[in-house]
Design an enzyme around this catalytic site. Structure first.
Site, PDB file in Angstrom:
ATOM      1  N   SER A 674       0.832  -1.408  -0.023  1.00  0.00           N
ATOM      2  CA  SER A 674       0.002   0.118  -0.071  1.00  0.00           C
ATOM      3  C   SER A 674       0.810   1.290  -0.142  1.00  0.00           C
ATOM      4  CB  SER A 674      -0.823  -0.122   1.235  1.00  0.00           C
ATOM      5  OG  SER A 674      -1.882   0.692   0.919  1.00  0.00           O
ATOM      6  N   ASP A 765      -9.445  -5.384  -4.618  1.00  0.00           N
ATOM      7  CA  ASP A 765      -9.038  -4.360  -3.570  1.00  0.00           C
ATOM      8  C   ASP A 765      -9.737  -3.076  -4.048  1.00  0.00           C
ATOM      9  OD1 ASP A 765      -7.582  -2.496  -2.185  1.00  0.00           O
ATOM     10  OD2 ASP A 765      -5.661  -3.043  -2.989  1.00  0.00           O
ATOM     11  N   HIS A 797      -7.776  -5.632  -0.245  1.00  0.00           N
ATOM     12  CA  HIS A 797      -6.403  -4.692   0.154  1.00  0.00           C
ATOM     13  C   HIS A 797      -5.404  -5.481   0.764  1.00  0.00           C
ATOM     14  CE1 HIS A 797      -3.989  -1.302  -0.076  1.00  0.00           C
ATOM     15  NE2 HIS A 797      -3.971  -1.042   0.986  1.00  0.00           N
TER      16      HIS A 797
HETATM   17  C1  LIG Z   1      -5.491   4.816   4.463  1.00  0.00           C
HETATM   18  C2  LIG Z   1      -5.294   3.617   3.698  1.00  0.00           C
HETATM   19  O1  LIG Z   1      -5.778   2.761   3.692  1.00  0.00           O
HETATM   20  N1  LIG Z   1      -4.060   3.905   3.034  1.00  0.00           N
HETATM   21  C3  LIG Z   1      -3.528   3.020   2.118  1.00  0.00           C
HETATM   22  C4  LIG Z   1      -2.873   3.826   0.863  1.00  0.00           C
HETATM   23  C5  LIG Z   1      -2.454   2.192   2.834  1.00  0.00           C
HETATM   24  O2  LIG Z   1      -1.460   2.447   2.920  1.00  0.00           O
HETATM   25  N2  LIG Z   1      -3.050   1.320   3.445  1.00  0.00           N
HETATM   26  C6  LIG Z   1      -2.626   0.699   4.865  1.00  0.00           C
HETATM   27  C7  LIG Z   1      -3.341   0.668   5.866  1.00  0.00           C
HETATM   28  C8  LIG Z   1      -2.280  -0.694   4.366  1.00  0.00           C
HETATM   29  O3  LIG Z   1      -1.224  -1.015   5.136  1.00  0.00           O
HETATM   30  O4  LIG Z   1      -2.693  -1.386   3.850  1.00  0.00           O
END
Ligand SMILES: CC(=O)N[C@@H](C)C(=O)N[C@@H](C)C(=O)O
Length: 821
Positions: A674, A765, A797
């Site tokens: 992410s 995702d 995700h």
């Molecule tokens: C707020 C969020 O979901 N941001 C994403 C871009 C991200 O980095 N998610 C994190 C929580 C993850 O580790 O998946």
């Protein structure tokens, strides 16, 4: 959010990364350094023929080349061992009838790879305190599996146990009420009343009333009716019957709360009477309000009973809520439905509120959740993420508040909100850096009735705090002299059942008690609770025993006057290594980067990271500025500077370990998911000679593409533009902004990338849609960079379904083996 959980891999404020490297103990098959990642299947088949039985041609599995097959097999064997380590998820204590001891029930879970699910099971123990400083846990010999169970909730006095089983299809939800020796009642709630009960840790809330006759809970609203058509066209009035001469249309699309909530219907409040089985929807709540975390308000004899719950509203669109504390929410009170048996003797003292059945209790603040009434019902305590809501950062420093609960219903909406723990901007060294909580126990109170026991992030560790909600006094009560991470499982009177772990120590149960005569700072003592149940394999134990970890403080590079004090302080990294002699060459290093970016990698046990380190990699797990646990100034220094300040912090951390001769500059790999994948792909573009291999899970590679496809487009605005991005957010970004988003993205550095990179992508995702990773991977391949892509068709995700998790990290491990010598 109201879970009594040990840190769970799906817990959204704490980041866990799962990666597996080359086995140190296995005979390594060295591939040519730049062997093509996908040798043609004809070539693979011919190589395989040598050791195959005569006549049959062995086909290599898709994407696996023969040179790595041995590696793949040996890593997968060890990975199985790590994968089977249990999690300690929850615990409950029941006082024994004679008052001599307590009975504890622990909920554990373990991956069931073959079934691609997690097994949940219960183990029980009798706790006796032989003396103040010793405790004895007598365990039942075997765990009992909880197949098909969504959640279990004991009644307040512990005489009944509610077991909820959610339907897999269109069948009813099942509510079972168990007594000490048998099933006492079972109710089937049809889909026409409500859908699945929320057990998601966010909207989730199941609460018994004080006399244990009613249970309030959150479930999906029943399905709205859809247009029906038959051979004459539209059928007026529709039909609830299923018949073969008609068919259902879709009707208008309904927004959901995005990532992990796809297709989930609005969370709504219900109450079941466990004597009659009658279920009533709670009336009066605005249709637009999504509800969760319900608790019963203290009851007054002869008056209506009230429920307090959290309500999330939205403007024109529901933006993604998973990992996003910046969604405004408030506490509300609503009258509980009346049941015939409850109305006897009711004087309806508060009938004047007839027209206003729902009160907003926290209008003065933009966020309020985790409502907990004190045992005497005199005050209501709650957590607030107002910093997050007000700044637009998806997570930030929390604050704790109290409402002195008026007995007169009419005074509820105007009741004053008292700050118990304010947002900490920048703490002095050794002082509370601020509150960062992702769970509260349902009963977090010590017997004084005003001290709460809560877990919170403190730097790179999770610690246990005691908070006096009247005086505001906060004490760190888990040991301050270790860097282990701690979590509260449950309270046993004034004692604490906790769990503690480190990157190199599997979770262990601890029992904490107050040492009366000691000074305040050392007022708690912690006993080990041993059990054969909590043991893992000898092989894992022996591998872990050769490892060590430390938490490093890394000074910020290029401190300028424009930085706040909090943003100029050192950030932290967790360094995991094997015990090695001075002369030993360094193991290859893997730089591990959490997502968010406002999340944190804590010093708790992570199966995948432990596996990785135990087979020959050192880890540098960087909590760059912007992470949780270091005060609000440090956190807020990142929005507006992603792709530069965070990248610079990671490079500084790498230089730090190279300078200390803990890493060799030619053996560094990097991985992250992410936002951690955003950093990883930025790093291989901005520092193209630094990394020999990279691995990314659902990475953010192109913000200009993400903004139009993600469930949190506002995140792109805030992280690229800072707080003002929150006010400028629109669903239709102007072209100049798309150009800015592109320029801040890893894809703008693509031409410089040389590092072989593996992509693990979840096709479902909604947060960072698969198109982000695919576009970048295809572009790398187009310019001749080694790339491997695995898409998991049913993963979201987090890519945490057991088989996907396993295959992801096995491939990451083998990828690193191939390139990171
Ligand atoms: C707020 C969020 O979901 N941001 C994403 C871009 C991200 O980095 N998610 C994190 C929580 C993850 O580790 O998946």
């Amino acid at each position: 959010m109201a879970r009594e959980l040990f840190v769970n891999p799906s817990c959204w404020r704490v980041n866990f990364n799962y990666y597996f490297p080359r086995p140190r103990f296995s005979p390594l098959i060295s591939p040519p350094r730049h062997a093509p990642s996908s040798i043609s299947s004809r070539f693979s088949a011919s190589l395989a023929m040598d050791d195959s039985k005569a006549g049959s041609i062995k086909e290599m599995p898709l994407g696996l080349d023969t040179t790595m097959e041995e590696e793949y097999a040996s890593q997968s064997k060890l990975l199985q061992e790590f994968t089977s380590i249990y999690n300690i998820d929850k615990a409950w204590i029941f006082k024994s009838e004679d008052g001599t001891g307590s009975q504890a029930m622990f909920l554990l879970s373990q991956a069931n790879i073959l079934a691609n699910t997690r097994r949940k099971f219960i183990v029980s123990s009798y706790i006796s305190n032989e003396s103040k400083s010793s405790v004895n846990f007598r365990w039942t010999p075997f765990p009992i599996e909880m197949a098909g169970v969504s959640t279990i909730v004991p009644s307040p006095c512990g005489s009944k146990l509610l077991v909820i089983r959610n339907p897999e299809n269109e069948s009813p939800s099942k509510f079972e009420i168990w007594g000490p020796s048998q099933l006492e009642k079972e109710f089937h709630i049809p889909q026409s009343v409500h859908g699945s009960v929320y057990a998601d840790g966010w909207f989730e809330g199941v609460s018994w009333n004080f006399d244990e006759t009613l249970i309030a809970y959150v479930a999906e609203e029943p399905s709205p009716s859809k247009p029906t058509f038959n051979d004459l066209g539209y059928k007026k009035g529709g039909s609830t019957e299923k018949d073969c001469s008609s068919w259902k249309g879709q009707g208008e699309w309904e927004e959901d709360w995005g990532e992990t909530y796809a297709g989930k219907r609005q969370p709504a409040l219900f109450v079941i009477n466990i004597n009659s089985g009658e279920v009533q929807a709670v009336k009066g709540i605005e249709k637009s309000l999504s509800v969760g975390q319900v608790v019963w308000a203290p009851s007054t004899k002869g008056a209506h009973q009230y429920l307090v719950f959290v309500g999330w509203s939205y403007d024109t669109r529901k933006l993604g809520i998973k990992y996003c504390y910046n969604r405004p929410c408030a506490l509300y009170a609503v009258r509980a439905p009346l049941y015939e048996s409850e109305t006897k003797g009711l004087e309806l003292k508060d009938s004047s509120t007839e027209d206003v059945p729902v009160f907003n209790l926290t209008q003065q603040i933009t966020s309020a959740f985790f409502p907990r009434f004190s045992p005497d019902g005199k005050f209501l305590v709650f957590l607030s993420a107002r910093s997050s809501v007000d700044s637009g950062a998806h997570s930030a420093t929390d604050s704790l508040h109290r409402i002195d609960w008026p007995t007169d219903v009419k005074l509820w909406p105007s009741a004053k909100i008292v700050d118990v723990i304010p947002v900490v901007m920048c703490a002095e060294d050794g002082c509370l850096p601020g509150l960062y909580c992702s769970s509260f126990l349902s009963n977090p109170w010590l017997s004084d009735g005003c001290t709460m026991i809560i877990p919170s992030i403190w730097g790179s560790s999770q610690v246990i705090l005691s908070v006096n909600v009247l005086s505001g006094e906060v004490l760190r009560i888990s040991p301050a002299d270790s860097n282990f991470s701690w979590n509260v499982l449950t309270l046993d009177g004034d004692n604490i059942v906790a769990v503690s772990s480190s990157p190199v120590d599997v979770p262990q149960i601890k029992y904490g008690y107050i040492v009366e005569e000691a000074t305040k700072a050392a007022a708690w003592s912690w006993l080990d609770v041993s059990s054969a149940i909590f043991k893992c394999s000898e092989k894992v134990i022996s591998l872990l025993s050769s490892l060590q970890f430390s938490v490093m403080k890394i000074p910020v590079k290029d401190v300028s006057d424009s930085l706040t004090k909090g943003a100029s302080k050192p950030f932290e990294a967790i360094f995991v290594s094997s015990h090695c002699k001075e002369s030993d060459a360094c193991n290859p290093l893997i730089v591990v980067l959490h997502g968010g970016p406002h999340s944190v990698s804590i010093s708790s046990f992570s199966k995948s990271l432990a596996f990785l380190s135990s087979i020959g990699y050192n880890l540098l797990i960087v909590n760059y500025r912007g992470s949780l646990g270091f005060g609000e100034e440090a956190l807020q220094s990142l929005p507006g500077k992603i792709g530069s300040q965070d990248v610079s912090d990671v490079l500084t951390a790498i230089d730090h370990v190279i300078d200390k001769r803990l890493a060799s500059p030619s053996k560094i790999a990097v991985l992250g998911g992410s936002h951690g994948g955003f950093l990883t792909t930025h790093l291989i573009g901005q520092a193209p000679n630094k990394f020999v291999a990279a691995a990314v899970r659902n990475p953010v590679c192109n913000l200009a593409l993400m903004v139009g496809t993600t469930d949190i487009p506002d995140w792109c605005y805030v992280e690229v533009c800072g707080s003002e991005g929150k006010d400028n957010f629109t669903e239709a970004p102007p072209a100049e902004l798309l150009t800015l988003f592109y320029s801040k993205s890893p894809i703008s550095h693509l031409s410089k990338v040389k590092t072989p990179t593996i992509f693990l992508l979840g096709a479902q995702d909604l947060r960072v849609p698969v198109s982000n990773g695919l576009q970048y991977a295809r572009a790398l391949r187009e310019k001749g960079v080694e790339v491997k892509v695995i898409v998991f068709p049913n993963d979201v995700h987090a890519i945490e379904r057991p088989q996907s998790d396993f295959e992801s990290f096995l491939n990451i491990g083998v990828w690193f083996s191939k390139y990171c010598k």
